[in-house]
Design a protein around this motif. Structure first.
Motif, PDB file in Angstrom:
ATOM      1  N   GLN A  72       0.723  -1.194   0.266  1.00  0.00           N
ATOM      2  CA  GLN A  72       0.317  -0.261  -0.085  1.00  0.00           C
ATOM      3  C   GLN A  72       0.632   1.051   0.382  1.00  0.00           C
ATOM      4  OE1 GLN A  72      -2.686   1.419   3.085  1.00  0.00           O
ATOM      5  NE2 GLN A  72      -3.993   1.958   2.530  1.00  0.00           N
ATOM      6  N   LEU A  73       0.876   2.022  -0.756  1.00  0.00           N
ATOM      7  CA  LEU A  73       1.596   3.355  -1.257  1.00  0.00           C
ATOM      8  C   LEU A  73       0.804   4.627  -0.258  1.00  0.00           C
ATOM      9  CD1 LEU A  73       2.928   2.573  -4.939  1.00  0.00           C
ATOM     10  CD2 LEU A  73       3.460   1.544  -2.044  1.00  0.00           C
ATOM     11  N   VAL A  74       2.063   5.566   0.180  1.00  0.00           N
ATOM     12  CA  VAL A  74       0.960   7.097   0.101  1.00  0.00           C
ATOM     13  C   VAL A  74       1.935   8.215   0.129  1.00  0.00           C
ATOM     14  CG1 VAL A  74       0.168   8.188   2.583  1.00  0.00           C
ATOM     15  CG2 VAL A  74      -0.176   5.794   3.128  1.00  0.00           C
ATOM     16  N   GLU A  75       1.729   8.424  -0.325  1.00  0.00           N
ATOM     17  CA  GLU A  75       2.077   9.639  -1.122  1.00  0.00           C
ATOM     18  C   GLU A  75       1.844  11.491  -0.552  1.00  0.00           C
ATOM     19  OE1 GLU A  75       1.762  10.719  -5.235  1.00  0.00           O
ATOM     20  OE2 GLU A  75      -0.335  11.787  -5.129  1.00  0.00           O
ATOM     21  N   THR A  76       3.187  11.858   0.003  1.00  0.00           N
ATOM     22  CA  THR A  76       3.031  13.125   0.084  1.00  0.00           C
ATOM     23  C   THR A  76       3.644  14.233  -0.543  1.00  0.00           C
ATOM     24  OG1 THR A  76       2.888  12.684   2.483  1.00  0.00           O
ATOM     25  CG2 THR A  76       2.746  14.632   1.635  1.00  0.00           C
ATOM     26  N   TYR A  77       3.297  15.441  -0.931  1.00  0.00           N
ATOM     27  CA  TYR A  77       3.652  16.710  -2.040  1.00  0.00           C
ATOM     28  C   TYR A  77       3.665  17.892  -1.494  1.00  0.00           C
ATOM     29  CZ  TYR A  77      -0.628  16.727  -4.660  1.00  0.00           C
ATOM     30  OH  TYR A  77      -1.536  17.024  -4.930  1.00  0.00           O
ATOM     31  N   GLU A  78       4.635  18.716  -1.616  1.00  0.00           N
ATOM     32  CA  GLU A  78       4.130  19.936  -1.669  1.00  0.00           C
ATOM     33  C   GLU A  78       4.339  20.766  -2.405  1.00  0.00           C
ATOM     34  OE1 GLU A  78       7.840  23.528  -0.880  1.00  0.00           O
ATOM     35  OE2 GLU A  78       8.444  21.491  -0.117  1.00  0.00           O
ATOM     36  N   TYR A  79       3.462  21.652  -2.524  1.00  0.00           N
ATOM     37  CA  TYR A  79       2.857  22.380  -3.283  1.00  0.00           C
ATOM     38  C   TYR A  79       2.896  23.969  -3.227  1.00  0.00           C
ATOM     39  CZ  TYR A  79      -1.894  22.177  -1.914  1.00  0.00           C
ATOM     40  OH  TYR A  79      -3.049  22.297  -1.182  1.00  0.00           O
ATOM     41  N   HIS A  80       2.789  24.453  -3.995  1.00  0.00           N
ATOM     42  CA  HIS A  80       2.734  26.046  -3.791  1.00  0.00           C
ATOM     43  C   HIS A  80       1.197  26.738  -4.536  1.00  0.00           C
ATOM     44  CE1 HIS A  80       7.694  26.395  -2.889  1.00  0.00           C
ATOM     45  NE2 HIS A  80       6.917  25.081  -2.625  1.00  0.00           N
ATOM     46  N   SER A  81       0.935  27.810  -3.686  1.00  0.00           N
ATOM     47  CA  SER A  81       0.264  29.123  -4.347  1.00  0.00           C
ATOM     48  C   SER A  81       0.734  29.448  -5.555  1.00  0.00           C
ATOM     49  CB  SER A  81      -0.532  29.701  -2.996  1.00  0.00           C
ATOM     50  OG  SER A  81      -1.256  29.485  -2.202  1.00  0.00           O
ATOM     51  N   THR A  82       0.141  30.067  -6.305  1.00  0.00           N
ATOM     52  CA  THR A  82       0.508  31.599  -7.026  1.00  0.00           C
ATOM     53  C   THR A  82       1.009  32.451  -7.272  1.00  0.00           C
ATOM     54  OG1 THR A  82      -1.078  30.388  -9.237  1.00  0.00           O
ATOM     55  CG2 THR A  82       0.511  32.071 -10.296  1.00  0.00           C
ATOM     56  N   TRP A  83       0.421  32.823  -6.041  1.00  0.00           N
ATOM     57  CA  TRP A  83       0.712  34.433  -5.417  1.00  0.00           C
ATOM     58  C   TRP A  83       0.661  34.329  -4.128  1.00  0.00           C
ATOM     59  CZ3 TRP A  83      -3.218  34.813  -9.100  1.00  0.00           C
ATOM     60  CH2 TRP A  83      -2.952  34.700 -10.016  1.00  0.00           C
TER      61      TRP A  83
ATOM     62  N   ASN B 260      -2.155  11.825   0.148  1.00  0.00           N
ATOM     63  CA  ASN B 260      -3.304  10.746  -0.756  1.00  0.00           C
ATOM     64  C   ASN B 260      -2.707   9.135  -0.132  1.00  0.00           C
ATOM     65  OD1 ASN B 260      -4.129  13.273  -1.725  1.00  0.00           O
ATOM     66  ND2 ASN B 260      -2.408  13.217  -3.471  1.00  0.00           N
ATOM     67  N   ILE B 261      -3.597   8.261   0.060  1.00  0.00           N
ATOM     68  CA  ILE B 261      -3.914   7.364  -0.079  1.00  0.00           C
ATOM     69  C   ILE B 261      -3.817   6.973  -1.463  1.00  0.00           C
ATOM     70  CG2 ILE B 261      -4.327   4.546   0.619  1.00  0.00           C
ATOM     71  CD1 ILE B 261      -5.336   6.232   3.688  1.00  0.00           C
ATOM     72  N   LEU B 262      -2.273   5.621  -2.279  1.00  0.00           N
ATOM     73  CA  LEU B 262      -3.313   5.511  -3.545  1.00  0.00           C
ATOM     74  C   LEU B 262      -3.827   3.720  -3.724  1.00  0.00           C
ATOM     75  CD1 LEU B 262       0.133   6.031  -5.624  1.00  0.00           C
ATOM     76  CD2 LEU B 262      -1.186   7.750  -4.588  1.00  0.00           C
TER      77      LEU B 262
END
Length: 390
Positions: A174-185, A214-216
């Protein structure tokens, strides 16, 4: 990072390791019959354990329909029981392990009695040992698309499995992903709820960086039964493209490796085949995939799901700035050009942007383009986020 846990799973429409629960949608909408759904995961050393009991809902009105007032426990063949009590949230039942209550080689089953008197009982399942996770890695990959002149770039993840005669031959990941994302401003200029114009001297970046987990739901299983060695090199996991921010800043993958009994493996294999390998676990569960939780007084009445026990081993990898990815098609917000009276919406946010000729202008920005939490993540950095990256 490697850890070991002992985990008991009650599998249903989607395996539950978070509060996210998907409802069961039957294959035939015209012959809909409500069925018992059991979801949850309990770990011997993680404090409170939870089992969620509900009924499947109609495709026309997909809602979570909890069942309150159930009597729930897990027991071994010696009669030792772990009871569960309903929490303040309807349909959610909580139990807690104290001491070594789950032992490798022992057998366990789940018991659920509903308020209507239905007694659901799983078959006994043996707690199987599980080896430590070996190497988890990725390779840069480009895949063809429907456009012969365009290819899709991303990372293909793999795992090397190396077992021996001390372990079984059936495994699941079972895979669990975590990622960083940014706003535009960042937050800069805006009209507040009192229609007062705010122009920040120092830009507010407190809502600029978010983290999403997210749990894949894809089904990753392996049988080494009949192999000359209990191993399998370069087992293919999931693929992540560079069309979003998932890989752009920092990405973490947690792999949970569990051992299965042969019957549990057969359940997951049938579920994978019925989903044609392209539909994830959180989607439709075919009615003809039979689990091991039955009505004690009517064996033809089978609950959705499968009760299984297994030890679990985990390993996490973290990566950033992977060479070869482009991110040239990642979506970025555009500020709306102000060409008339402002709308009555307050607060109303503004951002500096550029038109097609590179000319700078001040336009209206959507709140979701400034407050990253609105896209489902959180600004709270995971405790492992600053660990060494690959």
């Amino acid at each position: 990072m490697k850890t070991i846990k002992i985990l008991t799973w009650i599998f249903a429409v989607g395996i539950l390791t978070t509060s996210c629960i998907e409802r069961y949608f039957p294959d035939s909408e015209t012959n809909f019959i409500r069925k018992l759904v059991i979801t949850g995961s309990i770990s011997a050393d993680d404090g409170d354990q939870e089992i969620v009991i509900s009924e499947s809902s109609s495709p026309e009105m997909p809602v979570f329909s909890p069942i309150s007032g159930c009597k729930v426990f897990v027991e071994d063949k010696k009669g030792n029981r772990l009871p569960f009590s309903e929490s303040a949230e309807a349909g959610h039942y909580i139990g807690k392990f104290e001491g070594p209550q789950i032992i490798v080689g022992s057998h366990y089953r789940l018991s659920v009695k509903t308020p209507s008197g239905k007694q659901m009982l799983s078959k006994y399942e043996e707690l199987m040992p599980c080896k430590a996770v070996d190497s988890v890695y990725y390779e840069l990959q480009s895949n063809p698309t429907t456009n012969p002149d365009t290819r899709e770039y991303g990372l293909q993840f793999y795992i090397d499995f190396k077992g021996n005669q001390n372990y079984g031959n059936f495994f699941r990941w079972q895979l669990v992903e975590t990622y960083e994302y940014h706003s535009t401003w960042p937050l800069d200029k805006y009209l507040d709820v009192n229609n007062k114009f705010q122009d920040l001297v120092v830009l507010d970046y407190s809502h600029f960086i978010c983290y999403k987990t997210n749990i894949l739901g894809n089904i990753f299983i392996l049988s080494t039964d009949g192999y000359t060695q209990n191993s399998y090199p370069k087992y293919r996991l999931h693929f992540v493209n560079d069309l979003t921010q998932r890989l752009q800043h920092k990405y973490s993958l947690l792999v949970r490796q569990t051992s299965l009994t042969k019957s549990a493996y057969s359940y997951w294999e049938n579920l994978r085949k019925n989903n044609q390998e392209s539909v994830d676990l959180f989607g439709r569960q075919p009615a003809n995939v039979k689990g091991n939780i039955y009505n004690l007084n009517d064996t033809t009445d089978v609950a959705l799901g499968y009760f299984s026990v297994s030890t679990i081993r985990t390993k996490r990898i973290i990566m950033s700035s992977v060479q070869g990815l482009k991110f040239d098609k990642v979506y970025h917000c555009k500020a709306l050009v102000i060409d008339g009276p402002l709308t009555d919406e307050r607060p109303l946010y503004f951002a500096t942007d550029y038109d097609g000729y590179g000319v700078q202008y001040l336009g209206i920005a959507g709140a979701e383009c400034i407050f990253c939490e609105m896209l489902g993540g959180t600004t709270e950095k995971p405790p492992y986020w600053d660990e060494l990256t690959k």
